[in-house]
Structures are given as structure tokens and as C-alpha cells.
Design a protein around this motif. Structure first.
Motif, short mmCIF file in Angstrom:
data_model
loop_
_atom_site.label_atom_id
_atom_site.label_comp_id
_atom_site.label_asym_id
_atom_site.label_seq_id
_atom_site.Cartn_x
_atom_site.Cartn_y
_atom_site.Cartn_z
N ARG A 196 0.82 -1.22 0.00
CA ARG A 196 0.00 0.00 0.00
C ARG A 196 0.85 1.27 0.00
N PRO A 197 0.63 2.16 -0.96
CA PRO A 197 1.34 3.44 -0.91
C PRO A 197 0.88 4.25 0.30
N PRO A 198 1.81 4.91 1.02
CA PRO A 198 1.45 5.67 2.21
C PRO A 198 0.33 6.68 1.90
N ASN A 199 -0.64 6.78 2.80
CA ASN A 199 -1.79 7.68 2.64
C ASN A 199 -2.53 7.50 1.31
N ASN A 200 -2.46 6.33 0.78
CA ASN A 200 -3.15 6.02 -0.49
C ASN A 200 -2.72 6.91 -1.65
N ARG A 201 -1.50 7.41 -1.59
CA ARG A 201 -1.04 8.22 -2.73
C ARG A 201 -0.89 7.29 -3.94
N LYS A 202 -0.82 7.90 -5.13
CA LYS A 202 -0.60 7.10 -6.33
C LYS A 202 0.85 6.62 -6.35
N PRO A 203 1.10 5.41 -6.83
CA PRO A 203 2.51 4.98 -6.94
C PRO A 203 3.26 5.91 -7.88
N GLU A 204 4.52 6.21 -7.52
CA GLU A 204 5.34 7.07 -8.39
C GLU A 204 5.81 6.26 -9.59
N PHE A 205 6.23 6.98 -10.65
CA PHE A 205 6.61 6.23 -11.85
C PHE A 205 7.78 5.28 -11.59
N SER A 206 8.72 5.72 -10.72
CA SER A 206 9.87 4.84 -10.41
C SER A 206 9.38 3.55 -9.73
N GLU A 207 8.34 3.67 -8.92
CA GLU A 207 7.79 2.49 -8.24
C GLU A 207 7.03 1.60 -9.24
N ILE A 208 6.29 2.25 -10.12
CA ILE A 208 5.56 1.50 -11.15
C ILE A 208 6.56 0.68 -11.98
N LYS A 209 7.66 1.35 -12.35
CA LYS A 209 8.68 0.70 -13.19
C LYS A 209 9.31 -0.48 -12.45
N ARG A 210 9.61 -0.26 -11.19
CA ARG A 210 10.26 -1.30 -10.39
C ARG A 210 9.35 -2.52 -10.25
N TYR A 211 8.08 -2.27 -9.91
CA TYR A 211 7.15 -3.38 -9.69
C TYR A 211 6.66 -4.00 -11.00
N SER A 212 6.80 -3.28 -12.11
CA SER A 212 6.31 -3.84 -13.37
C SER A 212 7.13 -5.06 -13.79
N VAL A 213 8.35 -5.16 -13.29
CA VAL A 213 9.17 -6.36 -13.56
C VAL A 213 8.48 -7.58 -12.94
N PHE A 214 8.01 -7.42 -11.70
CA PHE A 214 7.29 -8.52 -11.02
C PHE A 214 5.95 -8.78 -11.70
N LEU A 215 5.29 -7.68 -12.10
CA LEU A 215 3.98 -7.83 -12.74
C LEU A 215 4.10 -8.62 -14.04
N ARG A 216 5.12 -8.33 -14.81
CA ARG A 216 5.32 -9.05 -16.07
C ARG A 216 5.54 -10.54 -15.80
N GLU A 217 6.32 -10.82 -14.77
CA GLU A 217 6.54 -12.23 -14.42
C GLU A 217 5.22 -12.88 -13.98
N HIS A 218 4.45 -12.12 -13.22
CA HIS A 218 3.16 -12.61 -12.71
C HIS A 218 2.25 -12.97 -13.90
N ILE A 219 2.19 -12.08 -14.88
CA ILE A 219 1.34 -12.32 -16.07
C ILE A 219 1.85 -13.55 -16.84
N SER A 220 3.17 -13.65 -16.97
CA SER A 220 3.73 -14.82 -17.68
C SER A 220 3.35 -16.11 -16.99
N ILE A 221 3.35 -16.11 -15.66
CA ILE A 221 3.03 -17.33 -14.92
C ILE A 221 1.55 -17.69 -15.11
N ILE A 222 0.67 -16.71 -14.97
CA ILE A 222 -0.78 -16.98 -15.08
C ILE A 222 -1.17 -17.26 -16.53
#
Ligand code: URA
Length: 229
Positions: free
Chosen positions: A124-150
């Protein structure tokens, strides 16, 4: 006791075996190898995310919010990130936006438990702020792996954060929503559609008419592809 049985028992003693014999056969085929493989890969991915370092999101969050639903589903939804309730419970889309998501799915006769749901960021981003682009980029590596697995047949991206993570930073959701696109992840093509996030619809209910168009469009594709939901 028959000679053969005595021999077997002596043999077992000699190797100090602790085996218990049962007449019932072991069902080695109850789960397919593929299911085992997917579960193992998901555990591995979750561990990888848990071990992320120097992440402001993780530092302030209570729990990792990894996914919900059926990992064998051919439909995968990607939201933005956990809110307060999701952080507390450790499951995506269980708060107010989640309730609206359930209604949206019901409206096109999709049972939530039959699909697979995750988010771009898993803390959860603190105070429900939107994730910053650097965070989106960092987590998108995991997201891509997640999509590949499913490996879903249809990938539904909800909101601008999911759009930025997988389609591009410069696009406008109001222009891109409702169009079928193909995205390539790890050399595989995924049929993808972008639509408004339920939390946005709660703030802007006049936009629900567009969301309804997208939902009907999704239902049509699900029927065309004969996907069971
Ligand atoms: N919004 C999201 O994008 N994801 C959740 O899990 C909850 C709210």
C-alpha cells in the motif's frame, strides 16, 4: 505367517524402514504438473517481492497484497495498488472499489472467484497516494513475471497506473480505454483491454457509461474465445 511375509518384514527391519503400507493407492494424478508448476512459480515470485529492499511502499505497509482468485483462470485483472483495507487483510480489491469491481463483474456474469486479480504494486502506498513512476517501473518487472506465470487469454488493465506499467507512460486512458491491444511479455502475446478503475468510477459516476461499454466488449470477447468464467 507365510515365509514370504517373514522375509519382507526382516528386510524392512534390516533397512530400518519406517514406511506405513496402505491398501489404498496413492493418487499421484490428482493435481496436474502444470498446476504444481504455477503454484511453485507464484510462491517464488511472492518471495522475490517480499525480499525487495529500500522500498518506501513496503516500509509503511502492514502486509504484502499479492493476488486473489483462481490462478488457472484465463482472465487476469490488474489494478493499481492496495488501499487501507487491502493492506489490513492482505487481499486485493476488498474495500469500496472492490465492491464496485464485484458488481461490474456480476453485471457481465463473471464470478470473481473464477478470475485472477492482482495489482501493479503489492504494498500500500502511504496515505493512499498514487505509486510514483519509479515504483511502477520497479514493480512492473514482477507484474510481467506474474502475467507470464498466469498466462491469461484476456488481460484487463484497470486505471492509469496499470496502463503506465504495461502500455506506456505517455498514453491517455480516456483515449485508449475499450480498445483491444496485444502486448508482448517474455516473447508471448497477451490480448489486453484497458478500462477505468472502479475507484475512479466512484469519484466520477458519470463515466460509468463508458465502463459499461468496455464491460460489454469484454463479455463479447469472452464468448468469442469460449472462455469459461
Ligand atoms: N485499488 C486497487 O487498485 N487495488 C486494490 O486492491 C484496491 C483498490
Amino acid at each position: 505367517m507365510a515365509n514370504k511375509e517373514i522375509l519382507n518384514q526382516e528386510f524392512l527391519k534390516s533397512i530400518e524402514s519406517d514406511y506405513i503400507f496402505d491398501n489404498a493407492p496413492i493418487n499421484r494424478f490428482s493435481k496436474s504438473k502444470d498446476t504444481d508448476d504455477v503454484s511453485e512459480k507464484l510462491i517464488c515470485l511472492k518471495d522475490k517481492i517480499k525480499s525487495i529492499k529500500d522500498c518506501e511502499l513496503k516500509k509503511f505497509a502492514k502486509n504484502i497484497v499479492f493476488s486473489d482468485g483462481n490462478p488457472k483462470s484465463q482472465i487476469m485483472i490488474v489494478g493499481e495498488g492496495p488501499g487501507e483495507k487491502e493492506d489490513m487483510i492482505g487481499k486485493p480489491f476488498v474495500g469500496e472499489a472492490g465492491m464496485l469491481l464485484n458488481k461490474m463483474l456480476n453485471a457481465i456474469k463473471i464470478k470473481r472467484e473464477n478470475i485472477y486479480i492482482t495489482n501493479v504494486v503489492n504494498y500500500r502506498p502511504p496515505n493512499n497516494r498514487k505509486p510514483e513512476f519509479s515504483e511502477i517501473k520497479r514493480y512492473s518487472v514482477f507484474l510481467r513475471e506474474h502475467i507470464s506465470i498466469i498466462n491469461p487469454k484476456i488481460l484487463i488493465l484497470m486505471g492509469s497506473t496499470a496502463m503506465k506499467a504495461l502500455l506506456g507512460q505517455k498514453l491517455k486512458i480516456s483515449k485508449e480505454r475499450g480498445k483491444w491491444k496485444e502486448i508482448i511479455i517474455n516473447q508471448r502475446t497477451f490480448l489486453t483491454i484497458l478500462t477505468f478503475h472502479p475507484a475512479y468510477l466512484l469519484r466520477q459516476p458519470d463515466q460509468k457509461k463508458f465502463s459499461w461499454e468496455d464491460l460489454k466488449n469484454m463479455r463479447k470477447k469472452i464468448d468469442e474465445l469460449k472462455i469459461k468464467v
